[in-house]
Write a protein that holds these residues in place. Structure first.
Motif, PDB file in Angstrom:
ATOM      1  N   SER A 147      -2.710  -7.504  -2.345  1.00 11.38           N
ATOM      2  CA  SER A 147      -2.200  -6.882  -1.419  1.00 11.38           C
ATOM      3  C   SER A 147      -1.527  -5.622  -0.490  1.00 11.38           C
ATOM      4  O   SER A 147      -1.099  -5.143  -2.423  1.00 11.38           O
ATOM      5  CB  SER A 147      -1.021  -8.367  -0.725  1.00 11.38           C
ATOM      6  OG  SER A 147      -0.037  -8.285  -1.834  1.00 11.38           O
ATOM      7  N   VAL A 148      -1.293  -5.048  -0.124  1.00  7.19           N
ATOM      8  CA  VAL A 148      -0.856  -3.649  -0.397  1.00  7.19           C
ATOM      9  C   VAL A 148       0.409  -3.235  -0.647  1.00  7.19           C
ATOM     10  O   VAL A 148       0.899  -2.288  -1.878  1.00  7.19           O
ATOM     11  CB  VAL A 148      -1.066  -2.984   1.271  1.00  7.19           C
ATOM     12  CG1 VAL A 148       0.411  -3.498   1.765  1.00  7.19           C
ATOM     13  CG2 VAL A 148      -0.539  -1.098   1.121  1.00  7.19           C
ATOM     14  N   GLU A 149       1.434  -4.337  -0.496  1.00  2.00           N
ATOM     15  CA  GLU A 149       2.278  -4.275  -1.900  1.00  2.00           C
ATOM     16  C   GLU A 149       2.249  -4.641  -2.816  1.00  2.00           C
ATOM     17  O   GLU A 149       3.005  -4.228  -3.804  1.00  2.00           O
ATOM     18  CB  GLU A 149       3.345  -5.916  -0.494  1.00  2.00           C
ATOM     19  CG  GLU A 149       3.793  -4.965   0.749  1.00  2.00           C
ATOM     20  CD  GLU A 149       3.224  -5.958   1.474  1.00  2.00           C
ATOM     21  OE1 GLU A 149       2.291  -6.553   1.097  1.00  2.00           O
ATOM     22  OE2 GLU A 149       3.058  -6.008   3.038  1.00  2.00           O
ATOM     23  N   GLN A 150       1.789  -5.975  -2.896  1.00  2.00           N
ATOM     24  CA  GLN A 150       0.904  -5.563  -4.784  1.00  2.00           C
ATOM     25  C   GLN A 150       0.733  -4.683  -5.770  1.00  2.00           C
ATOM     26  O   GLN A 150       0.512  -3.984  -6.476  1.00  2.00           O
ATOM     27  CB  GLN A 150       0.312  -6.863  -4.416  1.00  2.00           C
ATOM     28  CG  GLN A 150       0.603  -8.883  -4.361  1.00  2.00           C
ATOM     29  CD  GLN A 150       0.262  -9.134  -4.773  1.00  2.00           C
ATOM     30  OE1 GLN A 150      -1.239  -9.467  -4.189  1.00  2.00           O
ATOM     31  NE2 GLN A 150       0.847 -10.338  -4.690  1.00  2.00           N
ATOM     32  N   TRP A 151      -0.630  -3.795  -4.567  1.00  2.00           N
ATOM     33  CA  TRP A 151      -1.058  -2.947  -4.638  1.00  2.00           C
ATOM     34  C   TRP A 151       0.241  -1.544  -4.667  1.00  2.00           C
ATOM     35  O   TRP A 151      -0.294  -1.216  -6.405  1.00  2.00           O
ATOM     36  CB  TRP A 151      -2.647  -2.491  -4.224  1.00  2.00           C
ATOM     37  CG  TRP A 151      -2.636  -1.072  -4.573  1.00  2.00           C
ATOM     38  CD1 TRP A 151      -3.710  -0.974  -5.374  1.00  2.00           C
ATOM     39  CD2 TRP A 151      -2.333   0.405  -4.223  1.00  2.00           C
ATOM     40  NE1 TRP A 151      -4.244   0.250  -5.330  1.00  2.00           N
ATOM     41  CE2 TRP A 151      -3.890   0.799  -4.778  1.00  2.00           C
ATOM     42  CE3 TRP A 151      -1.610   0.341  -3.445  1.00  2.00           C
ATOM     43  CZ2 TRP A 151      -3.796   2.697  -4.142  1.00  2.00           C
ATOM     44  CZ3 TRP A 151      -2.400   1.650  -3.083  1.00  2.00           C
ATOM     45  CH2 TRP A 151      -2.385   2.764  -3.362  1.00  2.00           C
ATOM     46  N   TRP A 152       0.624  -1.352  -4.689  1.00  2.00           N
ATOM     47  CA  TRP A 152       1.225  -0.285  -5.031  1.00  2.00           C
ATOM     48  C   TRP A 152       2.473  -0.534  -5.488  1.00  2.00           C
ATOM     49  O   TRP A 152       3.055   0.576  -6.540  1.00  2.00           O
ATOM     50  CB  TRP A 152       2.400   0.247  -3.644  1.00  2.00           C
ATOM     51  CG  TRP A 152       3.008   0.944  -3.461  1.00  2.00           C
ATOM     52  CD1 TRP A 152       4.596   1.138  -3.680  1.00  2.00           C
ATOM     53  CD2 TRP A 152       2.593   2.021  -3.288  1.00  2.00           C
ATOM     54  NE1 TRP A 152       5.228   2.458  -3.544  1.00  2.00           N
ATOM     55  CE2 TRP A 152       4.442   3.278  -2.894  1.00  2.00           C
ATOM     56  CE3 TRP A 152       1.905   3.283  -3.408  1.00  2.00           C
ATOM     57  CZ2 TRP A 152       3.824   4.679  -3.696  1.00  2.00           C
ATOM     58  CZ3 TRP A 152       1.468   4.605  -3.267  1.00  2.00           C
ATOM     59  CH2 TRP A 152       2.847   5.308  -2.914  1.00  2.00           C
ATOM     60  N   ARG A 153       3.439  -1.512  -5.931  1.00  2.00           N
ATOM     61  CA  ARG A 153       4.689  -2.520  -7.076  1.00  2.00           C
ATOM     62  C   ARG A 153       3.602  -1.635  -8.502  1.00  2.00           C
ATOM     63  O   ARG A 153       3.654  -0.960  -9.839  1.00  2.00           O
ATOM     64  CB  ARG A 153       4.065  -3.658  -6.892  1.00  2.00           C
ATOM     65  CG  ARG A 153       5.553  -3.428  -5.875  1.00  2.00           C
ATOM     66  CD  ARG A 153       6.998  -5.330  -5.908  1.00  2.00           C
ATOM     67  NE  ARG A 153       5.132  -5.916  -6.139  1.00  2.00           N
ATOM     68  CZ  ARG A 153       5.705  -6.640  -4.764  1.00  2.00           C
ATOM     69  NH1 ARG A 153       6.242  -6.400  -3.476  1.00  2.00           N
ATOM     70  NH2 ARG A 153       4.384  -8.149  -4.731  1.00  2.00           N
ATOM     71  N   ASN A 198       0.903  -1.309   6.635  1.00  2.00           N
ATOM     72  CA  ASN A 198       0.633  -1.289   5.290  1.00  2.00           C
ATOM     73  C   ASN A 198       1.485  -0.748   4.663  1.00  2.00           C
ATOM     74  O   ASN A 198       2.104   0.229   3.823  1.00  2.00           O
ATOM     75  CB  ASN A 198      -0.602  -0.499   5.804  1.00  2.00           C
ATOM     76  CG  ASN A 198      -1.646  -1.042   5.913  1.00  2.00           C
ATOM     77  OD1 ASN A 198      -2.102  -1.893   5.535  1.00  2.00           O
ATOM     78  ND2 ASN A 198      -2.297  -0.486   6.860  1.00  2.00           N
ATOM     79  N   HIS A 199       2.969  -1.329   4.485  1.00  2.00           N
ATOM     80  CA  HIS A 199       4.025  -0.690   3.509  1.00  2.00           C
ATOM     81  C   HIS A 199       4.446   0.272   3.592  1.00  2.00           C
ATOM     82  O   HIS A 199       5.229   1.398   3.040  1.00  2.00           O
ATOM     83  CB  HIS A 199       3.827  -1.348   2.104  1.00  2.00           C
ATOM     84  CG  HIS A 199       4.537  -1.900   1.513  1.00  2.00           C
ATOM     85  ND1 HIS A 199       5.844  -2.104   1.526  1.00  2.00           N
ATOM     86  CD2 HIS A 199       5.091  -1.136   0.037  1.00  2.00           C
ATOM     87  CE1 HIS A 199       6.527  -2.719  -0.070  1.00  2.00           C
ATOM     88  NE2 HIS A 199       5.993  -1.710  -0.552  1.00  2.00           N
ATOM     89  N   ASP A 200       4.396   0.550   4.879  1.00  2.00           N
ATOM     90  CA  ASP A 200       4.969   1.746   5.323  1.00  2.00           C
ATOM     91  C   ASP A 200       4.365   3.030   3.830  1.00  2.00           C
ATOM     92  O   ASP A 200       4.973   4.126   4.261  1.00  2.00           O
ATOM     93  CB  ASP A 200       6.430   2.582   5.037  1.00  2.00           C
ATOM     94  CG  ASP A 200       7.155   1.850   6.459  1.00  2.00           C
ATOM     95  OD1 ASP A 200       6.127   1.703   7.593  1.00  2.00           O
ATOM     96  OD2 ASP A 200       8.212   0.454   6.166  1.00  2.00           O
ATOM     97  N   ARG A 253      -3.348 -15.094   1.436  1.00  2.00           N
ATOM     98  CA  ARG A 253      -2.818 -13.302   0.830  1.00  2.00           C
ATOM     99  C   ARG A 253      -4.518 -12.985   1.489  1.00  2.00           C
ATOM    100  O   ARG A 253      -5.413 -13.469   1.470  1.00  2.00           O
ATOM    101  CB  ARG A 253      -3.110 -13.173  -0.544  1.00  2.00           C
ATOM    102  CG  ARG A 253      -2.158 -13.533  -1.155  1.00  2.00           C
ATOM    103  CD  ARG A 253      -1.336 -12.725  -2.405  1.00  2.00           C
ATOM    104  NE  ARG A 253      -0.174 -13.865  -3.369  1.00  2.00           N
ATOM    105  CZ  ARG A 253      -0.174 -14.516  -3.830  1.00  2.00           C
ATOM    106  NH1 ARG A 253      -1.303 -15.226  -4.596  1.00  2.00           N
ATOM    107  NH2 ARG A 253       1.001 -15.151  -4.298  1.00  2.00           N
ATOM    108  N   ARG A 265       0.331 -11.958   5.703  1.00  2.00           N
ATOM    109  CA  ARG A 265       2.130 -12.277   5.399  1.00  2.00           C
ATOM    110  C   ARG A 265       3.036 -13.797   5.955  1.00  2.00           C
ATOM    111  O   ARG A 265       2.054 -14.050   6.984  1.00  2.00           O
ATOM    112  CB  ARG A 265       2.600 -10.746   5.574  1.00  2.00           C
ATOM    113  CG  ARG A 265       2.493  -9.486   5.196  1.00  2.00           C
ATOM    114  CD  ARG A 265       3.058  -8.302   6.418  1.00  2.00           C
ATOM    115  NE  ARG A 265       2.565  -8.710   7.756  1.00  2.00           N
ATOM    116  CZ  ARG A 265       3.349  -7.636   8.480  1.00  2.00           C
ATOM    117  NH1 ARG A 265       4.588  -7.214   8.438  1.00  2.00           N
ATOM    118  NH2 ARG A 265       2.660  -7.922   9.671  1.00  2.00           N
TER     119      ARG A 265
END
Length: 304
Positions: free
Chosen positions: A4-10, A46-48, A252, A255
């Protein structure tokens, strides 16, 4: 499997040690040839993150919106591989480019259930009767919404048969844990939902007045997003009006829609354990334990 975009960014933050692993504009030149995708991308979904912060080869699920308004999920590689590189942005939408996926013109059903006729435009046509292969169900088993009270679960003549293997597995795993009647197919509501006074949750637990929904993005990445997400919220609302509680298992990269929804990788033993635990939080662990099967008393509701 894509993140997911949040997991990828973290994960990128953890690997690089930077709060902003890729600044705005880093991948602008790489995305420049794909003008249709630039138009479809929505940072607020997409998580901004803006598109120029995401590598075209990133293994991440992103949310896209075509010019018609269809919202769908796809990785950058899946989007770049679609045909029509320089054609109109509609050609990049999996719904617009596949006529069979476009919604058919709605044919609103009648709110009463006489069984003698259906409405086709302005012409009343006699219903076609098909001889059943097996003995017809008794009136006590299958009823219309007009025969039950709002908030009552029943076996509806209109409810479609479950065709998802994941839904069947969810039902089987839940039956292993709780001694409840999972044979109901509809709940009577007060407010019409798509012209009907009944809704058809994926799994109904009448003893607890809980409806379980299993949500995935589907094969084409356009299920339970956009307009279909709004329909899900509306469905939750009409069920809440008659005293029911909805718990959604959102696979997933979807959300959570509500505070009690669970975001899971798929239908599994651990996902159903979390579902039963959430039922206990919603209705009370002692009540849920009352329906626990003997082999599950130590795990249902998270209580020994």
């Amino acid at each position: 499997m894509p993140w997911s975009v949040e997991q990828w960014w973290r994960r990128r933050q953890r690997i690089t040690g930077l709060a902003v692993p890729s600044p705005i504009g880093r991948y602008r030149d790489a995305w420049a040839p794909f003008t249709a995708l630039v138009e479809q991308y929505r940072p607020e979904r997409n998580h901004d993150l803006v598109l120029s912060q995401i590598p075209p080869a990133a293994d991440v699920y992103l949310v896209w919106v075509c010019t018609v308004g269809h919202e769908f999920v796809a990785t950058p590689a899946e989007q770049r591989a679609r045909p029509g590189r320089t054609r109109s942005s509609r050609s990049w939408c999996p719904v617009c480019s596949t006529p069979s996926l476009l919604p058919a013109t709605p044919r609103w059903p009648r709110l009463h259930n006489s069984g003698d006729a259906v409405v086709d435009g302005a012409v009343r046509m006699p219903a076609r009767r098909v001889a059943p292969r097996h003995s017809p169900p008794t009136p006590e088993l299958r009823r219309s919404a007009a025969e039950v009270q709002p908030g009552e679960a029943f076996r509806s003549e209109r409810a479609p048969r479950a065709t998802s293997a994941a839904e069947g597995r969810l039902r089987a795993l839940l039956a292993e844990r709780l001694d409840v009647d999972l044979g109901m197919t509809a709940v009577r509501v007060r407010t019409p939902f798509f012209g009907r006074l009944e809704v058809w949750p994926d799994v109904i637990v009448p003893e607890l007045a809980i409806a379980v929904e299993l949500d995935t993005v589907g094969r084409n990445g356009d299920e339970h997003v956009g307009r279909r997400e709004r329909a899900d919220r509306r469905k939750d609302q009409v069920l809440t009006e008659v005293g029911w509680h909805v718990v959604r298992l959102r696979c997933r990269p979807l959300r959570a829609l509500g505070a009690d929804d669970l975001v899971v990788a798929g239908v599994s033993q651990s996902a159903v354990d979390a579902l039963v635990e959430r039922m206990g939080e919603v209705r009370g662990h002692l009540l849920v334990q009352a329906y626990a099967r003997a082999t599950q008393l130590g795990r249902v509701g998270g209580r020994a």
